[in-house]
Design an enzyme around this catalytic site. Structure first.
Site, PDB file in Angstrom:
ATOM      1  CB  CYS A 133      -0.916  -0.083   1.229  1.00 27.24           C
ATOM      2  SG  CYS A 133      -0.196  -0.207   2.741  1.00 27.24           S
ATOM      3  CD  GLU A 134       0.456   7.300   1.280  1.00 28.04           C
ATOM      4  OE1 GLU A 134       1.152   8.195   1.111  1.00 28.04           O
ATOM      5  OE2 GLU A 134      -0.542   6.954   1.629  1.00 28.04           O
TER       6      GLU A 134
END
Length: 219
Positions: free
Chosen positions: A126-127
């Site tokens: 994810c980020e």
């Protein structure tokens, strides 16, 4: 008797090899989720002790087919919200941010390698790879275990990209499309963030209810 002693020696060697793998004495990682072989990608320490992390450099090597002598397919699952993904992602990654999307893609019709010597490797991120990616990775393993008789798994080899897209992008922009990075907390996408977070919470609530009903049925 001579054949029996040879058999005993052979069995002993095998057991020693397995013990070495489990202890990491031969320099390799421990065995993958179904305990059939060591991990093919080199791993590093990460936030969650129960998960296997790879560096950005290893990610590039994997998607550039540098492990194709052992790996048939590398599936990169980007668990960020769609507006983040559209603002820049790793080439070839799939944007699956909801559990039902991942379940439909991976588990309704499992992706099976064409021969036993090859593997299907899945990398989540994810980020920052601190919450959404690890949560999705655990979800896949949990569902996979529930579908199979232990220790068999459809996907025994799951990884997390350490540092997520935030760490990957500055060093490997040419591996991203578009070559940009849109953070989750971008000023222009506050409403999108609110909407997706609400949807995630709703899905998580429905899932916990389903799990509870499933457990009650088994009582």
């Amino acid at each position: 008797m001579e054949g029996f002693s040879l058999l005993q020696r052979s069995k002993s060697c095998c057991q020693t090899d397995i013990e070495k793998l489990l202890d990491g004495e031969d320099g390799s990682n421990e065995l993958i989720g179904d305990f059939t072989k060591p991990f093919v990608l080199p791993t590093v320490d990460g936030k969650h002790q129960d998960l296997k992390y790879i560096t950005s450099e290893t990610m590039v090597a994997a998607v550039s087919n540098q492990f194709n002598h052992l790996v048939e397919q590398v599936i990169v699952i980007d668990c960020r919200y769609p507006y983040e993904f559209e603002g820049g992602h790793i080439k070839g990654a799939l944007n699956l941010h909801q559990e039902d999307q991942v379940e439909d893609f991976l588990l309704k019709t499992p992706i099976i390698p064409s021969c036993q010597d090859k593997r299907v490797v899945i990398i989540f991120h994810c980020e920052f790879s601190s919450e959404r990616g690890p949560r999705m990775c655990r979800f896949v393993r949990e569902r996979d275990r529930a579908m199979n008789e232990y220790p068999k798994l459809h996907y025994p080899e799951l990884y997390i990209l350490k540092g997520g897209y935030k760490d990957f992008f500055p060093h490997f922009q040419s591996q991203c499309e578009p070559e940009s990075y849109r953070p989750m907390h971008h000023e222009d996408f506050k409403e999108d963030l609110r909407k997706f977070r609400l949807k995630s919470r709703t899905w998580a609530g429905e899932r916990s209810k389903r799990d509870m009903y499933s457990r009650l049925k088994k009582l």
